[in-house]
Design a protein around this motif. Structure first.
Motif, mmCIF file in Angstrom:
data_model
loop_
_atom_site.group_PDB
_atom_site.id
_atom_site.type_symbol
_atom_site.label_atom_id
_atom_site.label_comp_id
_atom_site.label_asym_id
_atom_site.label_seq_id
_atom_site.Cartn_x
_atom_site.Cartn_y
_atom_site.Cartn_z
ATOM 1 N N SER A 124 0.862 -1.180 0.000
ATOM 2 C CA SER A 124 0.000 0.000 0.000
ATOM 3 C C SER A 124 0.899 1.231 0.000
ATOM 4 O O SER A 124 1.979 1.222 0.593
ATOM 5 N N ALA A 125 0.453 2.280 -0.675
ATOM 6 C CA ALA A 125 1.281 3.480 -0.820
ATOM 7 C C ALA A 125 1.536 4.142 0.534
ATOM 8 O O ALA A 125 2.477 4.916 0.678
ATOM 9 N N ARG A 126 0.683 3.814 1.513
ATOM 10 C CA ARG A 126 0.886 4.444 2.819
ATOM 11 C C ARG A 126 1.959 3.735 3.643
ATOM 12 O O ARG A 126 2.578 4.325 4.486
ATOM 13 N N GLU A 127 2.115 2.439 3.379
ATOM 14 C CA GLU A 127 3.138 1.702 4.118
ATOM 15 C C GLU A 127 4.021 0.990 3.118
ATOM 16 O O GLU A 127 3.829 -0.196 2.849
ATOM 17 N N VAL A 128 4.987 1.744 2.574
ATOM 18 C CA VAL A 128 5.766 1.195 1.472
ATOM 19 C C VAL A 128 6.807 0.196 1.945
ATOM 20 O O VAL A 128 7.371 -0.538 1.152
ATOM 21 N N SER A 129 7.110 0.186 3.242
ATOM 22 C CA SER A 129 8.126 -0.762 3.703
ATOM 23 C C SER A 129 7.594 -1.568 4.887
ATOM 24 O O SER A 129 8.260 -1.739 5.892
ATOM 25 N N ALA A 130 6.360 -2.076 4.747
ATOM 26 C CA ALA A 130 5.724 -2.789 5.857
ATOM 27 C C ALA A 130 6.313 -4.174 6.060
ATOM 28 O O ALA A 130 6.284 -4.717 7.162
ATOM 29 N N PHE A 131 6.845 -4.797 4.999
ATOM 30 C CA PHE A 131 7.276 -6.202 5.096
ATOM 31 C C PHE A 131 8.752 -6.343 4.760
ATOM 32 O O PHE A 131 9.279 -5.624 3.912
ATOM 33 N N ALA A 132 9.383 -7.303 5.422
ATOM 34 C CA ALA A 132 10.775 -7.606 5.116
ATOM 35 C C ALA A 132 10.799 -8.622 3.974
ATOM 36 O O ALA A 132 9.807 -9.329 3.758
ATOM 37 N N PRO A 133 11.893 -8.709 3.215
ATOM 38 C CA PRO A 133 11.978 -9.689 2.133
ATOM 39 C C PRO A 133 11.729 -11.097 2.688
ATOM 40 O O PRO A 133 12.229 -11.439 3.756
ATOM 41 N N GLY A 134 10.957 -11.901 1.969
ATOM 42 C CA GLY A 134 10.648 -13.247 2.428
ATOM 43 C C GLY A 134 9.326 -13.335 3.157
ATOM 44 O O GLY A 134 8.743 -14.413 3.259
ATOM 45 N N ASP A 135 8.815 -12.204 3.700
ATOM 46 C CA ASP A 135 7.513 -12.200 4.375
ATOM 47 C C ASP A 135 6.394 -12.428 3.355
ATOM 48 O O ASP A 135 6.586 -12.221 2.153
ATOM 49 N N THR A 136 5.253 -12.814 3.883
ATOM 50 C CA THR A 136 4.092 -12.972 3.018
ATOM 51 C C THR A 136 3.058 -11.917 3.380
ATOM 52 O O THR A 136 2.721 -11.754 4.547
ATOM 53 N N ALA A 137 2.598 -11.196 2.373
ATOM 54 C CA ALA A 137 1.626 -10.125 2.627
ATOM 55 C C ALA A 137 0.274 -10.510 2.047
ATOM 56 O O ALA A 137 0.197 -11.127 0.988
ATOM 57 N N GLU A 138 -0.797 -10.141 2.768
ATOM 58 C CA GLU A 138 -2.157 -10.394 2.286
ATOM 59 C C GLU A 138 -2.579 -9.244 1.379
ATOM 60 O O GLU A 138 -2.571 -8.095 1.798
ATOM 61 N N LEU A 139 -2.951 -9.548 0.148
ATOM 62 C CA LEU A 139 -3.425 -8.489 -0.743
ATOM 63 C C LEU A 139 -4.871 -8.144 -0.422
ATOM 64 O O LEU A 139 -5.643 -9.009 -0.012
ATOM 65 N N ARG A 140 -5.215 -6.881 -0.596
ATOM 66 C CA ARG A 140 -6.576 -6.473 -0.294
ATOM 67 C C ARG A 140 -7.585 -7.111 -1.262
ATOM 68 O O ARG A 140 -8.703 -7.424 -0.896
ATOM 69 N N ARG A 141 -7.158 -7.292 -2.494
ATOM 70 C CA ARG A 141 -8.051 -7.882 -3.497
ATOM 71 C C ARG A 141 -8.130 -9.390 -3.349
ATOM 72 O O ARG A 141 -8.750 -10.072 -4.159
ATOM 73 N N GLY A 142 -7.452 -9.934 -2.334
ATOM 74 C CA GLY A 142 -7.434 -11.376 -2.130
ATOM 75 C C GLY A 142 -6.137 -11.978 -2.618
ATOM 76 O O GLY A 142 -5.584 -11.533 -3.628
ATOM 77 N N GLY A 143 -5.603 -12.940 -1.906
ATOM 78 C CA GLY A 143 -4.378 -13.587 -2.307
ATOM 79 C C GLY A 143 -3.200 -13.150 -1.458
ATOM 80 O O GLY A 143 -3.321 -12.238 -0.627
ATOM 81 N N GLN A 144 -2.076 -13.846 -1.601
ATOM 82 C CA GLN A 144 -0.871 -13.517 -0.840
ATOM 83 C C GLN A 144 0.280 -13.280 -1.802
ATOM 84 O O GLN A 144 0.317 -13.841 -2.893
ATOM 85 N N VAL A 177 3.465 -3.293 -6.306
ATOM 86 C CA VAL A 177 4.318 -3.632 -5.173
ATOM 87 C C VAL A 177 5.295 -2.485 -4.962
ATOM 88 O O VAL A 177 5.909 -1.999 -5.915
ATOM 89 N N PHE A 178 5.373 -2.023 -3.716
ATOM 90 C CA PHE A 178 6.328 -0.956 -3.399
ATOM 91 C C PHE A 178 7.549 -1.599 -2.773
ATOM 92 O O PHE A 178 7.408 -2.359 -1.808
ATOM 93 N N VAL A 179 8.721 -1.299 -3.311
ATOM 94 C CA VAL A 179 9.917 -1.895 -2.723
ATOM 95 C C VAL A 179 10.902 -0.801 -2.337
ATOM 96 O O VAL A 179 10.936 0.268 -2.946
ATOM 97 N N THR A 180 11.630 -1.066 -1.275
ATOM 98 C CA THR A 180 12.740 -0.198 -0.908
ATOM 99 C C THR A 180 13.998 -0.909 -1.367
ATOM 100 O O THR A 180 14.320 -1.990 -0.879
ATOM 101 N N ALA A 181 14.671 -0.288 -2.347
ATOM 102 C CA ALA A 181 15.833 -0.958 -2.929
ATOM 103 C C ALA A 181 17.067 -0.090 -2.792
ATOM 104 O O ALA A 181 16.969 1.124 -2.698
#
Lengths: 332, 384
Positions: free
Chosen positions: B100-120, B145-149
């Motif tokens: 989400s554009a509000r939390e661009v770095s919510a997850f660390a690499p390897g984590d699994t995120a739940e998509l709002r439209r359904g799915g991981q 997908v927002f990534v911090t690179a």
């Protein structure tokens, strides 16, 4: 027709016109009006030589009177009249109206701050830089780099310093140098240009940055002109470097310090571009020249605008009189 | 003589260090602008210019491959691939990602995120992702997908290309550059000859009122040009010049005249008397003395004034705004254009920095090549 082309034609016309004027005016004077022959040759040569200076001076004097002397009188007249009432004479009404505006007093206060801080800081830093760079081998390179901002426009300098004062929201990395330093030291990022009163000083830094080089160049030449015997005598008497600097060198270049100080003071009185480009007088950073510009071209109030211009004129008058007296003394 | 016995070494070091500090402080602001003008938009907003040479953490917005590439693996729909490959970017290391554009770095690499439209979705450090859902993905675009690179340093000339040659009326500097040049050159050349003749008359011709005239010119040196704005604009309008190049040339000629005469007179008055008197005895007229002797000898003073006038007209804002730039903005000069950009593009440093550097490059070049004359002029021009 492309303006650049028009520019070339103007150069040709301007330069050609000047040359033609001077050449033909001289010819007319020597050949037609007062020919150096016939029974009155001697008297004619004298007459021609009495008129010739004015032939040489005429274009310059014409331009000076039209572009600088006439406006002083005309601005004074405008400041005493009301344009909307068909140029009717209104006495000091424009000045009264100006004095009733808080923005005017804010401009006066800020101009006084500028007048105190900028000439003093530029001269002091310039003197320091001159004294230090004169003593080392790479001093000329250092001088050239400190002098460099002199070539940069006020507007360019405004952009340069806006980048330094730039502020980003708290969570983002600061890309303005000042805020990066402040946050690195544990402080909070600030929008420097919007902090009333102190923002004046952030604007002044820009002018100090530009003018220090000017002060340095002039003071360095003066320092090198000091007779060495005076310094040697002081060393023999056991004076330390600081003592030599303040008791021997500074008093001897005192006249030059005054010159630098007044030159920067004149510039500060007219300061416009920096404020116009960086804050446009918002957040209590108004100065006289920008106030005047606002009145003349935004409010279209020629009366009050001209009154503000006359205030600037009155403020430069003491320096004007002092300069004229200096020059007249020198010529005697 | 400054080397007072015994104190030399420590003092000299202190001097070297202080001068170095002064020079660095004085140089840094301009350096920041120069460096910024060569950086990309993303890099400028990601890190300060002083980190331009180091890799920077940067937030990128990428997309997965579109749903049409999905495959079915035992009841789940899967989209797989590499985020950088999809976007056609050079692959780099990812330190965090978000959906989400509000939390661009919510997850660390390897984590699994739940998509709002359904799915991981799972994103690995190198940008490989795996998108799974129990239902088929629809739509025709991939998920954002927002990534911090960590992005390597990236310098570009695109900013200059855009600012100078795009022809964009709002951001472009090409037209304003030509306009500034058109103002500057005649405004520098024309006053010189007029002032030189007057300076000669004031330096070497005897006539009543000479001293008074010199005092008059010294007085005009300090008259603020602010006073001239309205009276002269009215005058220009009244005689039909209006706003335009002719008006600004005339105005610059007038405003530069006192300094020109003052500088040139001081210099000419210092020329050796013998030369001029010998020429007079040989029968040369004043006109000949001026053109054959004084003008060539005064070259250094003429050069000084020319540099001053050039810098002043090139850098001027106020005179151009009042006497040149009309409502159409066709003839806008660079300083004015930059002030406009500060208003409309206040945060776009790639454009601002480049535009500003385009405008200060020419004066800097003049400054470094002709500094000698500039210094000489300064020394002669300050009222003593």
């Amino acid at each position: 027709m492309h303006p650049a082309f028009q520019g070339l034609i103007t150069i040709a016309l301007g330069v050609g016109g000047c040359v033609a004027y001077f050449y033909f005016a001289n010819q007319a004077l020597d050949r037609v009006l007062f020919p150096a022959r016939g029974p009155n040759a001697g008297r004619n040569i004298n007459r021609a030589n009495m008129i010739r200076p004015w032939v040489f001076l005429f274009p310059a004097l014409f331009v000076l009177c039209l572009y600088l002397a006439y406006p002083v009188v005309e601005t004074l007249r405008l400041s005493l009249t009301d344009r909307d009432a068909g140029d009717a004479f209104v006495g000091l009404a424009n000045y009264q109206q100006m004095a009733s505006e808080p923005k005017f007093w804010e401009a006066i206060r800020n101009n006084i701050l500028w007048l105190i801080v900028v000439p003093a800081a530029s001269t002091a830093l310039g003197l320091l830089a001159a004294q230090l760079t004169d003593r080392i081998a790479w001093g000329n390179i250092a001088k050239s780099l400190i002098f460099m901002p002199m070539a940069i426009s006020f507007v360019g300098a405004a952009v340069i310093w806006r980048l330094i004062y730039d502020v980003r929201p708290d969570e983002a990395d600061q890309i303005g140098l000042l805020n990066a330093i402040v946050t690195a030291l544990g402080g909070d990022a600030q929008a420097w240009l919007t902090i009333p009163f102190w923002n004046n000083f952030f604007l002044m830094i820009v002018l100090i940055w530009i003018q220090t080089g000017f002060a340095m160049v002039i003071l360095s030449a003066a320092l090198r002109g000091i007779p060495e015997e005076t310094i040697e005598a002081a060393i023999v008497d056991g004076a330390g470097p600081l003592r030599i600097f303040f008791s021997i060198k500074v008093p001897q270049i005192y006249p030059t310090i005054i010159v630098v100080w007044t030159t920067i003071t004149l510039l500060v009185l007219k300061i416009f571009d920096i404020v116009f480009a960086m804050t446009n007088g918002q957040w209590e950073t108004q100065v006289l020249a920008n106030y005047m510009y606002d009145k003349l071209f935004r409010a279209n109030d020629w009366g009050v605008g001209s009154a503000a211009a006359m205030v600037i004129m009155v403020l430069v008058t003491p320096i004007l009189i002092w300069n004229v007296r200096q020059v007249r003394r020198e010529m005697r | 003589m400054d080397n007072i016995a015994g104190k030399k070494s420590s003092l000299t070091w202190a001097v070297h260090l202080s001068v170095a500090a002064l020079v660095i402080i004085w140089l840094i602001p301009t350096l920041g602008l120069l460096v910024s003008s060569f950086r990309t938009v993303e890099q400028i907003s990601a890190s300060g210019w002083w980190r331009a040479l180091f890799p920077a953490e940067q937030n990128l917005t990428l997309r997965t491959a579109p749903p049409e590439t999905q495959v079915q693996e035992g009841g789940v729909f899967v989209i797989e691939g590499n985020l950088f490959a999809v976007a056609g970017e050079t692959p780099t290391q990812i330190s965090a990602f978000g959906i989400s554009a509000r939390e661009v770095s919510a997850f660390a690499p390897g984590d699994t995120a739940e998509l709002r439209r359904g799915g991981q979705i799972t994103v690995a450090t190198n940008g490989d992702y795996r998108l799974t859902n129990t239902e088929a993905f629809d739509g025709d675009r991939g998920a954002r997908v927002f990534v911090t690179a960590t992005v390597p340093p990236d310098f570009t000339l695109d900013n200059y290309d855009y600012v100078l040659f795009s022809g964009d009326a709002r951001d472009g500097m090409g037209r304003a550059f030509l306009s500034t040049l058109t103002v500057t050159i005649p405004a520098t050349v024309i006053p010189i000859l007029i002032a030189a003749f007057a300076a000669y008359a004031l330096a070497w011709m005897e006539f009543p009122g000479r001293a008074l005239l010199i005092a008059f010119i010294v007085a005009l040196l300090v008259v603020p040009l602010q006073l001239a704005l309205i009276p002269l604009l009215s005058l220009h309008n009244a005689i039909g010049i209006g706003k335009g190049y002719l008006g600004v040339w005339l105005a610059h000629t007038g405003f530069g005249m006192p300094l020109a005469i003052y500088l040139l007179r001081n210099y000419m008055a210092g020329l050796p008397r013998d030369i001029i008197e010998n020429a007079r005895v040989d029968g040369a007229t004043d006109f000949q003395i001026f053109t054959r002797i004084i003008l060539p000898l005064s070259f250094p003073a003429l050069a000084s004034f020319a540099i001053f006038q050039f810098l002043w007209t090139w850098n001027d804002l106020l005179v151009a705004m009042v006497f040149l730039i009309d409502a159409t903005g066709e003839t806008t000069v660079m300083t004015r254009q930059i002030v406009e950009l500060l208003g409309t593009r206040g945060g776009n440093w790639e454009i601002l920095a480049t535009a500003a550097f385009v405008s200060i490059a020419v004066p800097l070049l003049v400054f470094f090549t002709m500094q000698r004359y500039l210094v000489r002029g300064l020394l002669a021009g300050s009222v003593k």
